[in-house]
Design an enzyme around this catalytic site. Sequence first.
Site, PDB file in Angstrom:
ATOM      1  NE  ARG A 120      11.620  -7.961  -0.467  1.00  0.00           N
ATOM      2  CZ  ARG A 120      10.784  -7.309   0.347  1.00  0.00           C
ATOM      3  NH1 ARG A 120      10.440  -6.068   0.075  1.00  0.00           N
ATOM      4  NH2 ARG A 120      10.308  -7.911   1.418  1.00  0.00           N
ATOM      5  NE  ARG A 134       9.374  -1.111  -0.764  1.00  0.00           N
ATOM      6  CZ  ARG A 134       9.085  -2.008   0.178  1.00  0.00           C
ATOM      7  NH1 ARG A 134       8.910  -3.280  -0.160  1.00  0.00           N
ATOM      8  NH2 ARG A 134       8.931  -1.646   1.437  1.00  0.00           N
ATOM      9  CE  LYS A 178       6.006  -1.911   2.489  1.00  0.00           C
ATOM     10  NZ  LYS A 178       5.662  -3.303   2.962  1.00  0.00           N
ATOM     11  CE  LYS A 198       4.660  -3.577  -1.452  1.00  0.00           C
ATOM     12  NZ  LYS A 198       4.106  -4.712  -0.683  1.00  0.00           N
ATOM     13  CB  CYS A 207       3.809 -14.380   4.037  1.00  0.00           C
ATOM     14  SG  CYS A 207       3.497 -14.700   5.782  1.00  0.00           S
ATOM     15  CB  CYS A 256       8.866 -12.459   9.023  1.00  0.00           C
ATOM     16  SG  CYS A 256       7.906 -10.934   9.101  1.00  0.00           S
ATOM     17  CB  CYS A 302       1.504 -10.569  10.975  1.00  0.00           C
ATOM     18  SG  CYS A 302       2.167  -9.392   9.790  1.00  0.00           S
ATOM     19  CB  CYS A 330       3.679 -10.615   2.931  1.00  0.00           C
ATOM     20  SG  CYS A 330       4.254  -9.259   3.965  1.00  0.00           S
TER      21      CYS A 330
HETATM   22  C1  SRM Z   1       8.829 -11.872   0.925  1.00  0.00           C
HETATM   23  C2  SRM Z   1       7.413 -11.264   1.011  1.00  0.00           C
HETATM   24  C3  SRM Z   1       6.352 -12.319   1.278  1.00  0.00           C
HETATM   25  C4  SRM Z   1       6.496 -13.604   0.495  1.00  0.00           C
HETATM   26  O1  SRM Z   1       6.271 -14.644   1.113  1.00  0.00           O
HETATM   27  O2  SRM Z   1       6.832 -13.556  -0.699  1.00  0.00           O
HETATM   28  C5  SRM Z   1       7.273 -10.217   2.056  1.00  0.00           C
HETATM   29  C6  SRM Z   1       7.924 -10.280   3.231  1.00  0.00           C
HETATM   30  C7  SRM Z   1       7.920  -9.282   4.180  1.00  0.00           C
HETATM   31  N1  SRM Z   1       7.153  -8.176   4.167  1.00  0.00           N
HETATM   32 FE1  SRM Z   1       5.687  -7.869   2.890  1.00  0.00          FE
HETATM   33  N2  SRM Z   1       6.414  -9.229   1.713  1.00  0.00           N
HETATM   34  C8  SRM Z   1       6.070  -9.451   0.443  1.00  0.00           C
HETATM   35  C9  SRM Z   1       5.007  -8.908  -0.232  1.00  0.00           C
HETATM   36  C10 SRM Z   1       4.073  -8.095   0.350  1.00  0.00           C
HETATM   37  C11 SRM Z   1       2.783  -7.818  -0.180  1.00  0.00           C
HETATM   38  C12 SRM Z   1       2.182  -8.398  -1.477  1.00  0.00           C
HETATM   39  C13 SRM Z   1       2.367  -7.490  -2.638  1.00  0.00           C
HETATM   40  O3  SRM Z   1       3.055  -6.467  -2.532  1.00  0.00           O
HETATM   41  O4  SRM Z   1       1.789  -7.834  -3.688  1.00  0.00           O
HETATM   42  C14 SRM Z   1       2.140  -7.015   0.731  1.00  0.00           C
HETATM   43  C15 SRM Z   1       0.670  -6.511   0.657  1.00  0.00           C
HETATM   44  C16 SRM Z   1       0.491  -5.378  -0.272  1.00  0.00           C
HETATM   45  C17 SRM Z   1       0.751  -4.103   0.439  1.00  0.00           C
HETATM   46  O5  SRM Z   1       1.896  -3.615   0.368  1.00  0.00           O
HETATM   47  O6  SRM Z   1      -0.167  -3.595   1.115  1.00  0.00           O
HETATM   48  C18 SRM Z   1       3.087  -6.791   1.791  1.00  0.00           C
HETATM   49  C19 SRM Z   1       2.829  -6.027   2.911  1.00  0.00           C
HETATM   50  C20 SRM Z   1       3.766  -5.801   3.895  1.00  0.00           C
HETATM   51  C21 SRM Z   1       3.568  -4.890   4.985  1.00  0.00           C
HETATM   52  C22 SRM Z   1       2.318  -4.054   5.247  1.00  0.00           C
HETATM   53  C23 SRM Z   1       2.362  -2.794   4.492  1.00  0.00           C
HETATM   54  C24 SRM Z   1       1.217  -1.893   4.877  1.00  0.00           C
HETATM   55  O7  SRM Z   1       0.922  -0.964   4.134  1.00  0.00           O
HETATM   56  O8  SRM Z   1       0.636  -2.116   5.947  1.00  0.00           O
HETATM   57  C25 SRM Z   1       4.728  -4.945   5.765  1.00  0.00           C
HETATM   58  C26 SRM Z   1       5.019  -4.185   7.052  1.00  0.00           C
HETATM   59  C27 SRM Z   1       5.360  -2.752   6.815  1.00  0.00           C
HETATM   60  O9  SRM Z   1       5.611  -2.365   5.661  1.00  0.00           O
HETATM   61  O10 SRM Z   1       5.386  -2.015   7.806  1.00  0.00           O
HETATM   62  C28 SRM Z   1       5.598  -5.899   5.107  1.00  0.00           C
HETATM   63  C29 SRM Z   1       6.874  -6.269   5.568  1.00  0.00           C
HETATM   64  C30 SRM Z   1       7.534  -7.383   5.195  1.00  0.00           C
HETATM   65  C31 SRM Z   1       8.823  -7.867   5.832  1.00  0.00           C
HETATM   66  C32 SRM Z   1       9.969  -7.166   5.185  1.00  0.00           C
HETATM   67  C33 SRM Z   1       8.848  -7.769   7.355  1.00  0.00           C
HETATM   68  C34 SRM Z   1       9.545  -6.538   7.910  1.00  0.00           C
HETATM   69  O11 SRM Z   1       9.163  -5.429   7.516  1.00  0.00           O
HETATM   70  O12 SRM Z   1      10.450  -6.728   8.723  1.00  0.00           O
HETATM   71  C35 SRM Z   1       8.772  -9.352   5.428  1.00  0.00           C
HETATM   72  C36 SRM Z   1      10.109 -10.056   5.332  1.00  0.00           C
HETATM   73  C37 SRM Z   1       9.927 -11.509   5.715  1.00  0.00           C
HETATM   74  C38 SRM Z   1      11.091 -12.339   5.369  1.00  0.00           C
HETATM   75  O13 SRM Z   1      11.725 -12.883   6.325  1.00  0.00           O
HETATM   76  O14 SRM Z   1      11.430 -12.461   4.197  1.00  0.00           O
HETATM   77  N3  SRM Z   1       4.999  -6.393   4.002  1.00  0.00           N
HETATM   78  N4  SRM Z   1       4.256  -7.464   1.546  1.00  0.00           N
HETATM   79  C39 SRM Z   1       6.988 -10.474  -0.214  1.00  0.00           C
HETATM   80  C40 SRM Z   1       8.140  -9.765  -0.872  1.00  0.00           C
HETATM   81  C41 SRM Z   1       7.684  -8.869  -1.949  1.00  0.00           C
HETATM   82  C42 SRM Z   1       8.802  -8.261  -2.708  1.00  0.00           C
HETATM   83  O15 SRM Z   1       9.536  -9.022  -3.364  1.00  0.00           O
HETATM   84  O16 SRM Z   1       8.974  -7.039  -2.652  1.00  0.00           O
HETATM   85  S1  SF4 Z   2       2.628 -11.135   6.400  1.00  0.00           S
HETATM   86 FE1  SF4 Z   2       3.489 -10.591   8.305  1.00  0.00          FE
HETATM   87  S2  SF4 Z   2       4.431 -12.454   8.897  1.00  0.00           S
HETATM   88 FE2  SF4 Z   2       4.076 -12.705   6.787  1.00  0.00          FE
HETATM   89  S3  SF4 Z   2       5.956 -12.011   5.887  1.00  0.00           S
HETATM   90 FE3  SF4 Z   2       4.590 -10.304   5.912  1.00  0.00          FE
HETATM   91  S4  SF4 Z   2       5.124  -9.252   7.728  1.00  0.00           S
HETATM   92 FE4  SF4 Z   2       5.986 -11.269   7.926  1.00  0.00          FE
END
Ligand code: SRM
Ligand code: SF4
Lengths: 593, 584
Positions: B73, B142, B220, B222, B448, B454, B493, B497
């Site tokens: 990323r 981030r 994390k 943001k 997502c 993922c 899930c 995201c």
């Molecule tokens: C690529 C992306 C989704 C997308 O379709 O664009 C994404 C993809 C993933 N997110 Fe996310 N998140 C992405 C935005 C978000 C957002 C939206 C936002 O930030 O505006 C959220 C919700 C906001 C938040 O943070 O609460 C988000 C909340 C999570 C979470 C839950 C965090 C939490 O506090 O519970 C995880 C899991 C974790 O962190 O344990 C996670 C984890 C992940 C991971 C890295 C899975 C992992 O930890 O192994 C995913 C990788 C999937 C893949 O194969 O690429 N991602 N993730 C976004 C990349 C953002 C970036 O460039 O940095």
């Molecule tokens: S929402 Fe869940 S399934 Fe979708 S990218 Fe984030 S961690 Fe993966």
Amino acid sequence: MPIAPLPEAMSAEALRLLDALDAAALWWLSGYAAALARSRATRAPSAPARDAAARERLTVVYGSQTGNAQRLAERLARDAEADGLGVRVVRASAYPTRELAVERLLVVVISTHGDGDPPDDARAFVDFLCGKRAPQLPALRYAVLALGDSSYPQFCATGRRVDARLAELGATRLIDTGEADVDVEAVAAPWLARALGCAREALEPAPARSATVTPLRAPPAAGEWTREQPFAAALLANQRIVARDSARDIRHLELSLAGSGLAYEPGDALGVWAVNPPALVAAVLEASGLDGDTPVCHAGRSLDLRDWLARERELTRLARPFVAAHATRARSDDLDRLLAPERRDTLGAFLAGRQPIDLLREYPAAWTAGDLVAALRPLAPRSYSIASSRKAVGDEVHLTVGVVAYEAFGSLHVGAASQFLAHADDDQRVPVYVEANERFRLPSDPTRDIIMIGPGTGIAPFRGFVQERREIGARGRNWLLFGNRRFRSEFLYQAEWQAALRDGCLHRLDLAWSREAPRGYVQDRVRERGRDLYAWLDDGAHLYVCGDATRMAKDVHAALLDVFVEHGGVDRERAEERLSQLVEEGRYARDVY
Amino acid sequence: MSTTRSELERIKAESRYLRGTLVASLADPVTGAISEADNKLLKFHGSYQQDDRDLREERRLQKLEPAYAFMIRARLPAGVVTPAQWLAFDAIARDFADGTLRITTRQTFQWHGVIKRDLKATIAAIHASLADTIAACGDVNRTVVASANPLESAVHAQVHAWATRLSEHLLPKTRAYHEIWLDEAPVDAARGDGDARAMTRVAGPDDVEPLYGATYLPRKFKIGIAVPPTNDVDVFAQDLGFIAIVEDGVLAGFDVAIGGGMGATHGDPSTYPRLGDVIGFVPSGRVLEVAEHVIGVQRDWGNRRERKHARLKYTIDHRGLDAFVAELERRLGFTLEPARGFRFDHNGDRFGWIEGADGRSHLTLRIESGRLADREGRAWLTGLRAIAHALAGADPSETAAFRLTCNQNLVVANVPAARRAAIDALVAQYGLDDGRRGSAIRRHAIACVALPTCGLAMAEAERYLPDLLAKIEHRLDAHGLADAPILLRVSGCPNGCSRPYLGEIALVGRAPGRYDLRVGADFAGRRLNRVFRENIAEREILDALDALFARYAAGRAREERFGDFLLRTGVLAPPTRIAAGVSA
Ligand code: SRM
Ligand code: SF4
Ligand SMILES: Cc1cc2nc3c(=O)[nH]c(=O)nc-3n(C[C@H](O)[C@H](O)[C@H](O)COP(=O)(O)OP(=O)(O)OC[C@H]3O[C@@H](n4cnc5c(N)ncnc54)[C@H](O)[C@@H]3O)c2cc1C
Ligand SMILES: Cc1cc2nc3c(=O)[nH]c(=O)nc-3n(C[C@H](O)[C@H](O)[C@H](O)COP(=O)(O)O)c2cc1C
């Protein structure tokens, strides 16, 4: 009556002891004595004893890789003994070459391997015979039974060499060298009978008592499954073990030996009788315009042509005899020219990859069902290194099979056995038997380190080795060198090796990938790791090489030479000696094909 | 809840500032993976170890390890990419990755499918393009997102500048990244580089990481900056949100929102999505200060025993908003001015051409799920390469650039009027979508990544969206709602995201083929939706929606949004809380 080579007193003593022993004990003792003899091979017995012994004794020396020559040699010895002749049978690697000078009657049963090379256990013997140190042999009468496979350009090359050299050294040829093709018995049986006849004339019967046969292991117990009488093993698993993006198919097979009483040791191979692909049988019928239902009587058996082709004849391996037979029918100048004696190489090139079907298609000819069956070679079983240890898998046997399939002459060509196994399904039964391989054994001392070099399917026996060493809690270290095309798709048993490394059952793993950077082969790793490798060997490690004979085994051998030169501080010649010494000590074993 | 610090805290503490045993792990020839612990540390370097889940079972049977590969990323503050960088990223996608570029919901790029052997070369190549991946993931701040909506060009430029400054300023200071990926000579891990302290106002006891300390943040963090009236960054989903306050065309400063976050865990009520609270106004000059101190308090107060409760939103709820703000102001040494107030009318993107104030034009392209690939009939990757070449050549002043949006879309920004025709031609030639194609719901949908990369996915998302949309469109059509702009978000899930809890309609994955159906958010990211049906399959989902569409078609007021309608008509009970202090 005394045991031939022993002085009166000693022989009486020995006989008294032997009397007390039962069959099992005698077998054990014979093996023990043989091993003893082998370890003392360099020390020759005193001259008078030797002469006395030699004068009234037949010596059968054999060189054997997959057990055929050994089987025949031991049979000859048993028959001779039954006729009350004095006889000893010795594996070439255990034969004290100094005694050659005093031999009177010698039979050599020897196969050819690699690309016209001697079997590993006969390398030293053949080298000595052909070397300058070989004595003149005016008093020797001999006969050679050569084993081979006419699909190889160097047919029976080793046997021929031995025969020619013995003659050159002034020995007298008793009977012409027998050249047994893969249908070994066809030539071997009559030849052995003649050989025995000559022996009878040459030697006056010795006391039946003298237990002079020194086989290296007990003969098969009655009712054991054999090459001629294979066991129908149930298929337990048939799993592709290369990733979907691999161009090749390599399979892991698990067969059940339950109820067979078949036993094997790590290092042994499993003989497998295949059934030819139905499509190929159909193609041959079509190309020859023959009817599969035609009953054909051959060698005293009557089967429909279809069954002959499917189960009794080689349809995937092409050899000179069939080309010759076909040529006479096809009346093709090209073929005739190919068959000219001086064209061996071109014929070899012509045979490469060709199957009888290609010949039938390219050079149409009229065959009768009977002639075709007679001309095609009898189907031979295929060997597969056993990839398991009974201590780990019970009465299962595991194999690692590279499936032969290639495009040639406008159609897909497949290997009989590997395809048969690849397509075997759950309710399939596979006719198998065990081919013991005494020369590919783990060190009897479990504290010895071992180095295993097994690229491609050569990995198979080492899976069995590591399983065995885990089960017996061997304390020696295990070092594996493996190579293949690609890490991601062709790392055979990757998950198992990773687990073994974690559990401390595998101590070192070096990898070489030929199709991805940094490109390399196992021999490259051997050179890179030369220092450690030499140190391990210096500490008494046993070295094993398994896999491709045509290139890998040679390249690895060359690499080992370099290692000895660079880290052992010796010149090439000495390095060669050191390696052959390792072979004789049973510390450098090869299982190559 | 455990009382000892979480495993990850130990790993961070023992990592010698994020070095761990990464170098050894990368060199291990026996596996395509890296060690468990290094896995966690790798995230701080901007990469995740993954494996192709489509192949998992197959490879297990083949006695092969999973098909490990790495997702990388980039850190792209405000999602700005120069044409030259675009060409570099595009080449990286084809040389090292799976041949695709993925625009994320935080307006940056991800590459998928980079194998271990190529990881270092890839990160080095990204660096060579004058970008990096530092802190794109991990327990740090981030990538800072900022509104990509180009209407207010002047202000946007300033906002972008702030996003960049924040991002740079809040970077970890360890040299681990440069040593491991860029062959920089190792420094004494305990010392770090000298000016680290100078760069920060809240210097803690730690010399190497004055702001973060040796164990970095509990979780994390943001930051997002929105420029009203567009909330395309979903500012209330950010841990720390800044809302640009423009007075007489000038950027006066920002209203500050804290404690937003989406992630939750199925069946665990102690985890939940939460919208940020607006706590006051800060003049531009003190933005860095405020950011540092919010992070500082979270660093010291955040939960380091239970990662599930470690995000800022829980720190605030557990300690109380007032207590948190008081501590923040104590550390700041001044009290925040009252919020100035703002108005958001939507959180989506405007597609097609828009004239900028300075006469330059901006083209917003619709990129479904942000996935740039060459597919049947739409060679988008190739097309955008062509556009990048065109811009690179066309613009000596070098202001022409790409902007990625938090809705996974793409803006071709600052195009000289003279180039518009050429760009249009390329858009047409390569089947790119300037927003005029497809239905309204399609234009607003976000999904997502989910399967197969993922590791946390429970159900499909990106791969399911096209199929799902077709079926939903079909139902909408039946009710004459074809062009009703409804906000649909799909996540594989509950981590959320795609910010599904802010979708008027959302699917949140529970198991293959099964989702929670949520409805009722607003159209501007101010109101969370609620579960409408739990853990149901497609047929039930479509039927449930069909019924709601019927009511909406029959009873909606003029201009009334789908989510608002459901609330007004009592299909859903009124929400418990709306993002505080928002003047509607
Ligand atoms: C690529 C992306 C989704 C997308 O379709 O664009 C994404 C993809 C993933 N997110 Fe996310 N998140 C992405 C935005 C978000 C957002 C939206 C936002 O930030 O505006 C959220 C919700 C906001 C938040 O943070 O609460 C988000 C909340 C999570 C979470 C839950 C965090 C939490 O506090 O519970 C995880 C899991 C974790 O962190 O344990 C996670 C984890 C992940 C991971 C890295 C899975 C992992 O930890 O192994 C995913 C990788 C999937 C893949 O194969 O690429 N991602 N993730 C976004 C990349 C953002 C970036 O460039 O940095
Ligand atoms: S929402 Fe869940 S399934 Fe979708 S990218 Fe984030 S961690 Fe993966
Ligand atoms: C002691 C021993 C141990 C062995 N262990 C193993 C093992 O563990 N695993 C294993 O897979 N094999 C092993 N082999 C090899 C195995 O016995 C068979 O030779 C192999 O499986 C091929 O047999 P087949 O019947 O499938 O092919 P065949 O019907 O015998 O046809 C093989 C012939 O096809 C031709 N051919 C093959 N590939 C090509 C090509 N690409 N282009 C042109 N011509 C080609 C060659 O002429 C070859 O002789 C071992 C052999 C020996 C002697
Ligand atoms: C790897 C390999 C290479 C062989 N090369 C030759 C050869 O070059 N010439 C030949 O006549 N036979 C060759 N053969 C055939 C063997 O000599 C034949 O199978 C013989 O029966 C083996 O006898 P053994 O089991 O005593 O070793 C080869 C067999 C194998 C397995």
